[in-house]
Design a protein around this motif. Structure first.
Motif, PDB file in Angstrom:
ATOM      1  N   CYS A   9      -4.678 -38.840  28.816  1.00  0.00           N
ATOM      2  CA  CYS A   9      -4.381 -38.218  30.119  1.00  0.00           C
ATOM      3  C   CYS A   9      -4.459 -36.698  30.034  1.00  0.00           C
ATOM      4  N   ALA A  10      -3.888 -36.124  28.973  1.00  0.00           N
ATOM      5  CA  ALA A  10      -3.926 -34.669  28.812  1.00  0.00           C
ATOM      6  C   ALA A  10      -5.353 -34.177  28.624  1.00  0.00           C
ATOM      7  N   LEU A  11      -6.131 -34.910  27.856  1.00  0.00           N
ATOM      8  CA  LEU A  11      -7.513 -34.515  27.601  1.00  0.00           C
ATOM      9  C   LEU A  11      -8.353 -34.602  28.866  1.00  0.00           C
ATOM     10  N   ILE A  12      -8.251 -35.683  29.583  1.00  0.00           N
ATOM     11  CA  ILE A  12      -9.039 -35.857  30.807  1.00  0.00           C
ATOM     12  C   ILE A  12      -8.643 -34.834  31.862  1.00  0.00           C
ATOM     13  N   THR A  13      -7.350 -34.579  32.002  1.00  0.00           N
ATOM     14  CA  THR A  13      -6.890 -33.598  32.979  1.00  0.00           C
ATOM     15  C   THR A  13      -7.363 -32.192  32.607  1.00  0.00           C
ATOM     16  N   SER A  14      -7.321 -31.868  31.340  1.00  0.00           N
ATOM     17  CA  SER A  14      -7.800 -30.562  30.894  1.00  0.00           C
ATOM     18  C   SER A  14      -9.303 -30.422  31.127  1.00  0.00           C
ATOM     19  N   LEU A  15     -10.056 -31.467  30.838  1.00  0.00           N
ATOM     20  CA  LEU A  15     -11.499 -31.427  31.089  1.00  0.00           C
ATOM     21  C   LEU A  15     -11.798 -31.272  32.574  1.00  0.00           C
ATOM     22  N   ALA A  16     -11.024 -31.939  33.411  1.00  0.00           N
ATOM     23  CA  ALA A  16     -11.210 -31.823  34.859  1.00  0.00           C
ATOM     24  C   ALA A  16     -10.877 -30.412  35.341  1.00  0.00           C
ATOM     25  N   CYS A  17      -9.805 -29.830  34.811  1.00  0.00           N
ATOM     26  CA  CYS A  17      -9.442 -28.457  35.192  1.00  0.00           C
ATOM     27  C   CYS A  17     -10.532 -27.478  34.781  1.00  0.00           C
ATOM     28  N   SER A  18     -11.074 -27.641  33.586  1.00  0.00           N
ATOM     29  CA  SER A  18     -12.145 -26.760  33.119  1.00  0.00           C
ATOM     30  C   SER A  18     -13.394 -26.904  33.977  1.00  0.00           C
ATOM     31  N   ILE A  61      -3.514 -31.613  21.602  1.00  0.00           N
ATOM     32  CA  ILE A  61      -3.552 -31.370  20.154  1.00  0.00           C
ATOM     33  C   ILE A  61      -2.386 -32.061  19.456  1.00  0.00           C
ATOM     34  N   ALA A  62      -1.209 -31.998  20.066  1.00  0.00           N
ATOM     35  CA  ALA A  62      -0.017 -32.587  19.443  1.00  0.00           C
ATOM     36  C   ALA A  62      -0.091 -34.111  19.353  1.00  0.00           C
ATOM     37  N   THR A  63      -0.768 -34.740  20.283  1.00  0.00           N
ATOM     38  CA  THR A  63      -0.818 -36.203  20.299  1.00  0.00           C
ATOM     39  C   THR A  63      -2.138 -36.757  19.772  1.00  0.00           C
ATOM     40  N   ALA A  64      -2.989 -35.896  19.246  1.00  0.00           N
ATOM     41  CA  ALA A  64      -4.303 -36.344  18.771  1.00  0.00           C
ATOM     42  C   ALA A  64      -4.181 -37.193  17.506  1.00  0.00           C
ATOM     43  N   ASP A  65      -4.986 -38.226  17.447  1.00  0.00           N
ATOM     44  CA  ASP A  65      -5.097 -39.055  16.254  1.00  0.00           C
ATOM     45  C   ASP A  65      -6.422 -38.704  15.594  1.00  0.00           C
ATOM     46  N   LEU A  66      -6.371 -37.889  14.559  1.00  0.00           N
ATOM     47  CA  LEU A  66      -7.589 -37.361  13.941  1.00  0.00           C
ATOM     48  C   LEU A  66      -8.390 -38.412  13.192  1.00  0.00           C
ATOM     49  N   ARG A  69     -12.647 -41.757  15.912  1.00  0.00           N
ATOM     50  CA  ARG A  69     -14.005 -41.244  15.812  1.00  0.00           C
ATOM     51  C   ARG A  69     -14.314 -40.125  16.801  1.00  0.00           C
ATOM     52  N   PHE A  70     -13.836 -40.230  18.035  1.00  0.00           N
ATOM     53  CA  PHE A  70     -14.227 -39.284  19.075  1.00  0.00           C
ATOM     54  C   PHE A  70     -13.203 -38.185  19.332  1.00  0.00           C
ATOM     55  N   THR A  71     -12.173 -38.098  18.527  1.00  0.00           N
ATOM     56  CA  THR A  71     -11.123 -37.109  18.778  1.00  0.00           C
ATOM     57  C   THR A  71     -11.643 -35.681  18.625  1.00  0.00           C
ATOM     58  N   ILE A  72     -12.254 -35.382  17.513  1.00  0.00           N
ATOM     59  CA  ILE A  72     -12.732 -34.020  17.251  1.00  0.00           C
ATOM     60  C   ILE A  72     -13.837 -33.619  18.233  1.00  0.00           C
ATOM     61  N   LEU A  77     -15.382 -30.463  22.979  1.00  0.00           N
ATOM     62  CA  LEU A  77     -15.869 -30.401  24.364  1.00  0.00           C
ATOM     63  C   LEU A  77     -14.851 -29.708  25.256  1.00  0.00           C
ATOM     64  N   GLN A  78     -13.586 -29.994  25.032  1.00  0.00           N
ATOM     65  CA  GLN A  78     -12.508 -29.371  25.797  1.00  0.00           C
ATOM     66  C   GLN A  78     -12.554 -27.851  25.615  1.00  0.00           C
ATOM     67  N   LEU A  79     -12.657 -27.384  24.401  1.00  0.00           N
ATOM     68  CA  LEU A  79     -12.714 -25.948  24.141  1.00  0.00           C
ATOM     69  C   LEU A  79     -14.015 -25.328  24.643  1.00  0.00           C
ATOM     70  N   ALA A  80     -15.117 -26.068  24.566  1.00  0.00           N
ATOM     71  CA  ALA A  80     -16.390 -25.558  25.076  1.00  0.00           C
ATOM     72  C   ALA A  80     -16.353 -25.388  26.590  1.00  0.00           C
ATOM     73  N   LEU A  81     -15.725 -26.320  27.293  1.00  0.00           N
ATOM     74  CA  LEU A  81     -15.615 -26.187  28.746  1.00  0.00           C
ATOM     75  C   LEU A  81     -14.699 -25.037  29.139  1.00  0.00           C
ATOM     76  N   ILE A  82     -13.657 -24.805  28.369  1.00  0.00           N
ATOM     77  CA  ILE A  82     -12.792 -23.651  28.632  1.00  0.00           C
ATOM     78  C   ILE A  82     -13.593 -22.362  28.455  1.00  0.00           C
ATOM     79  N   ALA A  83     -14.362 -22.291  27.384  1.00  0.00           N
ATOM     80  CA  ALA A  83     -15.201 -21.109  27.160  1.00  0.00           C
ATOM     81  C   ALA A  83     -16.269 -20.975  28.240  1.00  0.00           C
ATOM     82  N   ALA A  84     -16.841 -22.098  28.655  1.00  0.00           N
ATOM     83  CA  ALA A  84     -17.865 -22.065  29.697  1.00  0.00           C
ATOM     84  C   ALA A  84     -17.306 -21.571  31.024  1.00  0.00           C
ATOM     85  N   ALA A  85     -16.045 -21.831  31.292  1.00  0.00           N
ATOM     86  CA  ALA A  85     -15.422 -21.346  32.524  1.00  0.00           C
ATOM     87  C   ALA A  85     -15.038 -19.875  32.413  1.00  0.00           C
ATOM     88  N   CYS A  86     -14.814 -19.383  31.192  1.00  0.00           N
ATOM     89  CA  CYS A  86     -14.400 -17.982  31.008  1.00  0.00           C
ATOM     90  C   CYS A  86     -15.577 -17.015  30.869  1.00  0.00           C
TER      91      CYS A  86
END
Length: 94
Positions: A9-18, A61-66, A69-72, A77-86
């Motif tokens: 939920c946190a990941l999807i919401t963050s991606l949507a915000c970005s 980040i706190a709830t990630a299970d490293l 396979r697709f966590t990292i 992608l989350q950080l790339a979208l934040i950078a793409a918006a900035c």
């Protein structure tokens, strides 16, 4: 709600915000709205969307299970979208 569900939920919401913040920036650029002395509604919306991501990224980040396979890649992608918006905001001097 399990830890995995909270992460998702946190990941999807963050991606949507970005994505929405990136859309706001591109809509302003395509509409020809330049930087103004007084901030516009879209500038405030962008700021709120980017600020809302701080706790979402922290929860993600706190709830990630490293071990999964697709966590990292999803976090990248989350950080790339934040950078793409900035980056367009920085380049256009908004």
């Amino acid at each position: 709600m399990s830890r995995r569900d909270v992460h998702r939920c946190a990941l999807i919401t963050s991606l949507a915000c970005s994505a929405l913040a990136l859309f706001v920036v591109f809509a302003n650029i395509l509409a020809g709205i330049g930087p103004k002395a007084d901030e516009t509604t879209s500038a405030h919306l962008w700021q709120l969307l980017m600020t809302a991501q701080v706790p979402l990224v922290a929860i993600s980040i706190a709830t990630a299970d490293l071990r999964r396979r697709f966590t990292i890649p999803m976090m990248a992608l989350q950080l790339a979208l934040i950078a793409a918006a900035c980056v367009p905001v920085w380049l256009a001097h908004y």
